[in-house]
Design an enzyme around this catalytic site. Structure first.
Site, PDB file in Angstrom:
ATOM      1  N   ASP A  18       0.782  -1.402   0.006  1.00  0.00           N
ATOM      2  CA  ASP A  18       0.023   0.110   0.183  1.00  0.00           C
ATOM      3  C   ASP A  18       0.890   1.338  -0.182  1.00  0.00           C
ATOM      4  O   ASP A  18       1.819   1.140   0.703  1.00  0.00           O
ATOM      5  CB  ASP A  18      -0.914  -0.066   1.382  1.00  0.00           C
ATOM      6  CG  ASP A  18      -2.000   0.999   1.085  1.00  0.00           C
ATOM      7  OD1 ASP A  18      -2.486   1.248  -0.024  1.00  0.00           O
ATOM      8  OD2 ASP A  18      -2.772   1.198   1.984  1.00  0.00           O
ATOM      9  N   ASN A  66     -10.696  -3.427  -6.082  1.00  0.00           N
ATOM     10  CA  ASN A  66      -9.848  -2.221  -7.042  1.00  0.00           C
ATOM     11  C   ASN A  66     -10.274  -2.145  -8.322  1.00  0.00           C
ATOM     12  O   ASN A  66     -10.139  -1.147  -9.042  1.00  0.00           O
ATOM     13  CB  ASN A  66      -8.098  -2.692  -7.326  1.00  0.00           C
ATOM     14  CG  ASN A  66      -7.281  -2.587  -5.892  1.00  0.00           C
ATOM     15  OD1 ASN A  66      -6.202  -3.462  -5.965  1.00  0.00           O
ATOM     16  ND2 ASN A  66      -7.764  -1.539  -5.004  1.00  0.00           N
TER      17      ASN A  66
HETATM   18  C1  FPP Z   1      -1.653   0.231  -3.479  1.00  0.00           C
HETATM   19  O1  FPP Z   1      -1.355   1.628  -3.611  1.00  0.00           O
HETATM   20  C2  FPP Z   1      -1.077  -0.480  -4.599  1.00  0.00           C
HETATM   21  C3  FPP Z   1      -2.020  -1.201  -5.679  1.00  0.00           C
HETATM   22  C4  FPP Z   1      -3.387  -1.148  -5.563  1.00  0.00           C
HETATM   23  C5  FPP Z   1      -1.538  -2.097  -6.385  1.00  0.00           C
HETATM   24  C6  FPP Z   1      -0.102  -2.763  -6.372  1.00  0.00           C
HETATM   25  C7  FPP Z   1       0.526  -2.808  -7.603  1.00  0.00           C
HETATM   26  C8  FPP Z   1       1.775  -2.659  -7.669  1.00  0.00           C
HETATM   27  C9  FPP Z   1       2.875  -2.607  -6.511  1.00  0.00           C
HETATM   28  C10 FPP Z   1       2.504  -2.458  -9.130  1.00  0.00           C
HETATM   29  C11 FPP Z   1       3.017  -3.733  -9.534  1.00  0.00           C
HETATM   30  C12 FPP Z   1       2.892  -5.009  -9.078  1.00  0.00           C
HETATM   31  C13 FPP Z   1       3.181  -6.091  -9.909  1.00  0.00           C
HETATM   32  C14 FPP Z   1       2.931  -7.419  -9.393  1.00  0.00           C
HETATM   33  C15 FPP Z   1       3.485  -5.997 -11.252  1.00  0.00           C
HETATM   34  P1  FPP Z   1      -2.517   2.828  -3.450  1.00  0.00           P
HETATM   35  O2  FPP Z   1      -2.595   3.103  -5.063  1.00  0.00           O
HETATM   36  O3  FPP Z   1      -3.820   2.322  -2.940  1.00  0.00           O
HETATM   37  O4  FPP Z   1      -1.709   3.859  -2.779  1.00  0.00           O
HETATM   38  P2  FPP Z   1      -2.561   4.701  -1.869  1.00  0.00           P
HETATM   39  O5  FPP Z   1      -3.244   4.189  -0.702  1.00  0.00           O
HETATM   40  O6  FPP Z   1      -1.231   5.812  -1.358  1.00  0.00           O
HETATM   41  O7  FPP Z   1      -3.383   5.601  -2.692  1.00  0.00           O
END
Ligand code: FPP
Length: 257
Positions: A18, A66
């Site tokens: 996250d 998501n």
């Molecule tokens: C949460 O951060 C992250 C995600 C929803 C996606 C996870 C994806 C990756 C780490 C990228 C690549 C992964 C692979 C396996 C290719 P958020 O966007 O919810 O962050 P925030 O809470 O700060 O908004």
């Protein structure tokens, strides 16, 4: 790495990655830039886990929830996944890492499904480490799917409902293919499980860090494992090597738990 005792490693580490969005926001960049840096953190963490000798690493890459994000962000995440499935192929093969995926994978676009299927099949026999990507995954959804299957088998007379036990559930939970979670890590400062592996995390040690996912790396993983190793895991039992006096009452025993 000096902090970590390699003879007592968690056998299954699961991570809620996250903080990509906030990482980007703090730099006045689009959220997708955070996801791109998040992919670098995935690579660093996977390498560190493999080097340590952790048998199973599960990453929450895309939750069932998501899908409600803006379509442009979903497309960017799917594109990034597709790129990584190509760019990381040699890394997985050279290090004998078996790729696996859990979740309602049929909901992913065809281009992602086919790349995933091809790399999971190519790496299927590797035993160095199992890297599981949770994609379109939800812990409740996994429980619902298992329950539906058990209900179907009961309806069709294949099983007696009275015989449903933990082992029967385990067998129907894809997240349990690599065993229960020993250490559940969440980056980004929130302290919740957010529908990640529910059944298999029943006795997991929880580790929360304020570090945003793109900043996570080998040292962060070592710190999480060191914290895990500093805890006493009791699984509902009393502490080790403390013989109870013969007249210990049930009440006293309860208090020790
Ligand atoms: C949460 O951060 C992250 C995600 C929803 C996606 C996870 C994806 C990756 C780490 C990228 C690549 C992964 C692979 C396996 C290719 P958020 O966007 O919810 O962050 P925030 O809470 O700060 O908004």
């Amino acid at each position: 790495m000096g902090l970590v005792d390699v003879s007592r490693l968690p056998q299954h580490v699961a991570i809620i990655m996250d903080g990509n969005g906030r990482w980007a926001q703090r730099r006045d960049k689009p959220r997708t830039a955070g996801h791109e840096r998040g992919a670098d953190a995935v690579r660093a963490t996977m390498r560190a886990a493999r080097r340590l000798g952790i048998p199973a690493l599960t990453l929450y890459a895309f939750s069932e929830q998501n899908w409600d994000r803006p379509q442009a962000e979903i497309n960017a995440l799917v594109d990034l996944l597709c790129e990584c499935l190509v760019s990381e192929r040699n890394e997985l093969v050279d290090n004998e890492i078996r790729l696996s995926a859990i979740g309602r994978l049929h909901k992913l676009p065809e281009r992602a499904q086919s790349k995933l299927a091809s790399l999971t099949s190519e790496t299927q026999s590797f035993e160095g480490m199992t890297l599981t990507l949770a994609l379109s995954y939800g812990g409740r959804e996994e429980l619902i799917d298992a329950t539906r299957e058990l209900a179907r088998r009961a309806r069709d007379g294949e099983i007696d409902p009275a015989q449903i036990d933990e082992a029967a559930m385990d067998a129907l939970m894809p997240s349990m293919n690599v065993g229960p979670v020993d250490l559940l890590v969440r980056t980004g400062g929130e302290q919740r499980i957010s529908n990640f592996i529910l059944w298999g995390s029943a006795y997991a040690e929880l580790y929360f860090t304020d570090e945003l996912w793109p900043d996570f790396g080998a040292n962060s993983l070592y710190s999480a494992i060191a914290a895990y190793q500093s805890r006493e895991r009791r699984f509902g039992l009393v502490p080790d090597a403390e013989p109870l006096p013969a007249n210990e009452s049930a009440d006293e025993l309860e208090r020790a738990i």
